[in-house]
Design an enzyme around this catalytic site. Structure first.
Site, short mmCIF file in Angstrom:
data_model
loop_
_atom_site.label_atom_id
_atom_site.label_comp_id
_atom_site.label_asym_id
_atom_site.label_seq_id
_atom_site.Cartn_x
_atom_site.Cartn_y
_atom_site.Cartn_z
N GLY A 46 -14.45 3.78 8.09
CA GLY A 46 -14.12 4.32 9.41
C GLY A 46 -14.62 5.74 9.52
N GLN A 51 -15.13 14.27 12.50
CA GLN A 51 -15.60 14.41 11.11
C GLN A 51 -17.08 14.79 11.03
OE1 GLN A 51 -13.61 10.49 9.92
NE2 GLN A 51 -13.43 11.68 8.04
N CYS A 94 -10.24 9.63 2.42
CA CYS A 94 -10.83 10.17 3.64
C CYS A 94 -12.15 10.82 3.28
CB CYS A 94 -9.89 11.21 4.26
SG CYS A 94 -10.51 11.90 5.80
N LEU A 95 -13.18 10.54 4.08
CA LEU A 95 -14.50 11.10 3.81
C LEU A 95 -14.48 12.63 3.92
CD1 LEU A 95 -16.71 8.50 5.71
CD2 LEU A 95 -16.38 8.70 3.23
N HIS A 136 -5.34 5.79 10.84
CA HIS A 136 -5.96 6.92 10.14
C HIS A 136 -6.96 7.62 11.07
CE1 HIS A 136 -7.97 8.62 6.32
NE2 HIS A 136 -8.87 8.84 7.27
N GLU A 137 -7.79 6.83 11.76
CA GLU A 137 -8.82 7.42 12.64
C GLU A 137 -8.20 8.03 13.89
OE1 GLU A 137 -11.35 7.72 11.11
OE2 GLU A 137 -11.36 6.04 9.74
N HIS A 140 -7.03 11.38 13.21
CA HIS A 140 -8.11 12.39 13.23
C HIS A 140 -8.32 12.93 14.64
CE1 HIS A 140 -9.89 12.63 9.23
NE2 HIS A 140 -10.04 11.31 9.13
O1 GNR Z 1 -13.53 5.09 4.08
C1 GNR Z 1 -12.32 5.20 4.30
N1 GNR Z 1 -11.45 4.39 3.65
C2 GNR Z 1 -10.11 4.27 3.97
C3 GNR Z 1 -9.27 3.61 3.08
C4 GNR Z 1 -7.94 3.45 3.36
C5 GNR Z 1 -7.42 3.95 4.53
C6 GNR Z 1 -8.23 4.63 5.43
C7 GNR Z 1 -9.57 4.78 5.15
S1 GNR Z 1 -10.59 5.60 6.30
C8 GNR Z 1 -11.82 6.23 5.23
C9 GNR Z 1 -12.93 6.89 6.05
C10 GNR Z 1 -12.40 8.09 6.79
O2 GNR Z 1 -12.16 9.13 6.28
N2 GNR Z 1 -12.14 7.91 8.05
O3 GNR Z 1 -11.63 8.91 8.78
NI NI Z 2 -10.52 10.14 7.37
#
Ligand code: GNR
Ligand code: NI
Length: 174
Positions: A46, A51, A94-95, A136-137, A140
């Site tokens: 995601g 980001q 999270c990236l 999660h997104e 953000h």
């Molecule tokens: O790549 C991602 N893996 C992930 C694993 C578990 C829960 C959420 C994520 S999102 C993350 C990519 C990212 O940072 N998205 O904002």
């Molecule tokens: Ni993230």
């Protein structure tokens, strides 16, 4: 399509609240394509526009299994309209916080209203990894990171580590 550099903790840009997208034009579709390319390259499942430094309410994701066909999804102005009482725990990453993982508890299922890349209104019910990733997104888009859902002790430790690393990077650049 272009792979964009990722914004990394503790960059304050990650704390910005993103603004709704008013018109879905060629620029927005190009942004979606760049986000997908950046996400696949990372690799991640995601990515929110903030980001890559763009404070617009758009996210992309692909939770398809490795080896299966890719299923790129684009969510514009997403809104969670319902959440289950049932919770689930996933180990998240999270990236923007590379190589740090922690368990986060969230509603197990959600209903999300959004626009797709053609500007058409959509409503989806998500559970499992898709529900976790969407939450999660969407966090953000509101300047919230998954470390905000863990203990303050762990969060402060991670922020301190990334702040030190950023300073070292800065010093090396001089
Ligand atoms: O790549 C991602 N893996 C992930 C694993 C578990 C829960 C959420 C994520 S999102 C993350 C990519 C990212 O940072 N998205 O904002
Ligand atoms: Ni993230």
């Amino acid at each position: 399509m272009t792979i964009k550099p990722l914004i990394i903790l503790p960059d304050p840009v990650l704390r910005q609240v993103s603004t709704p997208i008013e018109t879905i034009d060629a620029d927005i579709r190009r942004l979606a394509d760049d986000m997908l390319e950046t996400m696949y390259d990372a690799p991640g499942i995601g990515l929110a526009a903030i980001q890559i430094g763009v404070a617009k309410r758009m996210l992309v994701l692909d939770v398809s299994k490795e080896g299966d066909d890719k299923t790129p999804l684009v969510f514009i102005n997403p809104e969670i309209v319902a959440s289950s009482d049932e919770r689930s725990i996933y180990e998240e990453g999270c990236l923007s916080i590379p190589d740090y993982y922690a368990e986060v508890e969230r509603p197990a299922a959600i209903t999300v209203k959004h626009l797709d890349r053609d500007g058409k209104e959509q409503m989806i019910e998500a559970d499992g990894l898709l529900a976790t990733c969407l939450q999660h997104e969407i966090d953000h888009l509101n300047g919230v990171l998954f470390i905000d859902h863990i203990s303050k002790l762990k969060r402060d430790m991670v922020i301190r580590k990334f702040t030190k690393a950023a300073k070292t990077r800065g010093a090396k650049a001089i």
